[in-house]
Design a protein around this motif. Sequence first.
Motif, mmCIF file in Angstrom:
data_model
loop_
_atom_site.group_PDB
_atom_site.id
_atom_site.type_symbol
_atom_site.label_atom_id
_atom_site.label_comp_id
_atom_site.label_asym_id
_atom_site.label_seq_id
_atom_site.Cartn_x
_atom_site.Cartn_y
_atom_site.Cartn_z
ATOM 1 N N GLY A 3 36.490 36.105 -9.353
ATOM 2 C CA GLY A 3 37.255 35.830 -8.150
ATOM 3 C C GLY A 3 36.716 34.647 -7.382
ATOM 4 N N ARG A 4 37.536 34.114 -6.498
ATOM 5 C CA ARG A 4 37.168 32.947 -5.708
ATOM 6 C C ARG A 4 36.212 33.347 -4.587
ATOM 7 N NH1 ARG A 4 40.111 28.500 -6.488
ATOM 8 N NH2 ARG A 4 39.698 27.720 -4.389
ATOM 9 N N VAL A 5 35.397 32.395 -4.176
ATOM 10 C CA VAL A 5 34.511 32.598 -3.030
ATOM 11 C C VAL A 5 35.283 32.204 -1.776
ATOM 12 C CG1 VAL A 5 32.282 32.078 -2.002
ATOM 13 C CG2 VAL A 5 32.544 32.014 -4.498
ATOM 14 N N THR A 6 35.304 33.074 -0.790
ATOM 15 C CA THR A 6 36.141 32.895 0.390
ATOM 16 C C THR A 6 35.306 32.869 1.667
ATOM 17 O OG1 THR A 6 36.439 35.264 0.776
ATOM 18 C CG2 THR A 6 37.968 34.196 -0.787
ATOM 19 N N ALA A 7 35.985 32.556 2.762
ATOM 20 C CA ALA A 7 35.343 32.624 4.075
ATOM 21 C C ALA A 7 34.827 34.025 4.363
ATOM 22 C CB ALA A 7 36.331 32.178 5.153
ATOM 23 N N ASP A 8 35.562 35.039 3.942
ATOM 24 C CA ASP A 8 35.114 36.415 4.149
ATOM 25 C C ASP A 8 33.797 36.692 3.426
ATOM 26 O OD1 ASP A 8 37.283 37.012 5.747
ATOM 27 O OD2 ASP A 8 38.445 37.954 4.137
ATOM 28 N N ASP A 9 33.589 36.048 2.274
ATOM 29 C CA ASP A 9 32.328 36.225 1.553
ATOM 30 C C ASP A 9 31.160 35.632 2.333
ATOM 31 O OD1 ASP A 9 33.420 37.543 -0.718
ATOM 32 O OD2 ASP A 9 34.096 35.612 -1.509
ATOM 33 N N THR A 108 32.156 30.050 8.298
ATOM 34 C CA THR A 108 33.267 30.950 7.989
ATOM 35 C C THR A 108 34.574 30.393 8.532
ATOM 36 O OG1 THR A 108 31.821 32.889 7.984
ATOM 37 C CG2 THR A 108 34.165 33.285 8.325
ATOM 38 N N GLY A 109 34.570 29.969 9.792
ATOM 39 C CA GLY A 109 35.791 29.467 10.410
ATOM 40 C C GLY A 109 36.278 28.178 9.786
ATOM 41 N N VAL A 110 35.355 27.277 9.460
ATOM 42 C CA VAL A 110 35.759 26.007 8.869
ATOM 43 C C VAL A 110 36.338 26.227 7.470
ATOM 44 C CG1 VAL A 110 34.895 23.800 7.998
ATOM 45 C CG2 VAL A 110 34.187 24.609 10.250
ATOM 46 N N VAL A 111 35.672 27.040 6.661
ATOM 47 C CA VAL A 111 36.178 27.309 5.302
ATOM 48 C C VAL A 111 37.562 27.947 5.361
ATOM 49 C CG1 VAL A 111 35.806 28.712 3.239
ATOM 50 C CG2 VAL A 111 33.906 27.428 4.227
ATOM 51 N N ALA A 112 37.780 28.800 6.351
ATOM 52 C CA ALA A 112 39.060 29.501 6.465
ATOM 53 C C ALA A 112 40.208 28.586 6.872
ATOM 54 C CB ALA A 112 38.945 30.650 7.463
ATOM 55 N N THR A 113 39.896 27.456 7.509
ATOM 56 C CA THR A 113 40.961 26.622 8.072
ATOM 57 C C THR A 113 41.152 25.275 7.387
ATOM 58 O OG1 THR A 113 39.402 25.794 9.745
ATOM 59 C CG2 THR A 113 40.762 27.675 10.354
ATOM 60 N N PRO A 129 36.223 23.282 0.025
ATOM 61 C CA PRO A 129 35.823 24.376 0.921
ATOM 62 C C PRO A 129 35.268 25.592 0.182
ATOM 63 C CG PRO A 129 37.866 23.412 1.701
ATOM 64 C CD PRO A 129 37.578 22.770 0.379
ATOM 65 N N GLU A 130 35.864 25.950 -0.961
ATOM 66 C CA GLU A 130 35.318 27.091 -1.710
ATOM 67 C C GLU A 130 33.896 26.808 -2.173
ATOM 68 O OE1 GLU A 130 35.940 29.911 -5.634
ATOM 69 O OE2 GLU A 130 36.724 27.872 -5.618
ATOM 70 N N GLY A 131 33.652 25.561 -2.627
ATOM 71 C CA GLY A 131 32.310 25.201 -3.060
ATOM 72 C C GLY A 131 31.301 25.304 -1.937
ATOM 73 N N PHE A 132 31.666 24.823 -0.752
ATOM 74 C CA PHE A 132 30.751 24.923 0.379
ATOM 75 C C PHE A 132 30.565 26.377 0.809
ATOM 76 C CE2 PHE A 132 31.456 20.353 0.723
ATOM 77 C CZ PHE A 132 30.186 19.909 1.065
ATOM 78 N N ALA A 133 31.602 27.180 0.685
ATOM 79 C CA ALA A 133 31.445 28.614 0.951
ATOM 80 C C ALA A 133 30.443 29.232 -0.019
ATOM 81 C CB ALA A 133 32.794 29.319 0.844
ATOM 82 N N ALA A 134 30.563 28.879 -1.300
ATOM 83 C CA ALA A 134 29.642 29.413 -2.308
ATOM 84 C C ALA A 134 28.214 28.946 -2.054
ATOM 85 C CB ALA A 134 30.103 28.996 -3.702
#
Length: 207
Positions: A3-9, A108-113, A129-134
């Motif tokens: 699965g993808r890495v998300t802001a929630d992660d 979290t907020g930046v990745v989500a938006t 954004p997914e990469g930076f979340a990861a």
Amino acid sequence: MTGRVTADDVAHAVRLAVEALRAVPEPDWAAPAGSLEWDCWETAEHLADDLFSYALQLGPARPPQDTHVPVAWRRERPGGPASVVFVDREAGTDGLLQVIEACGALLTGVVATVPSLVRAHHVWGASDPEGFAAMGVTETLVHAHDITQGLGGGWSPDPSLCAKVLGRLFPDVPLGAEPWPTLLWATGRGDLPGRERRTRWRWYGAP
């Protein structure tokens, strides 16, 4: 598939790390952080700085493609981490953890938006954004490990978070073993049966 890495992660990883650090009785923040050359306080500041810096890279309307957003980094001592984020030591453990939470919320907020097509500079290659979340999740998990080692506490994060970042950032790492020991091995912090211990490592943030 993990699965993808998300802001929630990102939010989940930061929440788990802060809970683990808050549970350590009478922490000695001057103790060395695991195998690092920094103490536990410096490593916690570095973690907050990682989360803040990743949010910063993605934030501009035109994110930089070949350098960092030009904030001024400094070291508080020779050999210490170069950071933008420093915590008022008089704020103690509660203040330190609050800063980690706040910087985690920023990422979290930046990745989500930020739209998924956005790319921004990282020293190991431009990422989305997914990469930076990861990256933020990885930094949180492994530095919480470093700090809890130094403070004498235990830390065993959600295996699904470890599996997600391994799948996103470490295509050169064999899957099949338990995700958390594998992530520690991938980042030079542990052993994996049948594999030499890593003395140099990197991740791959390209989309």
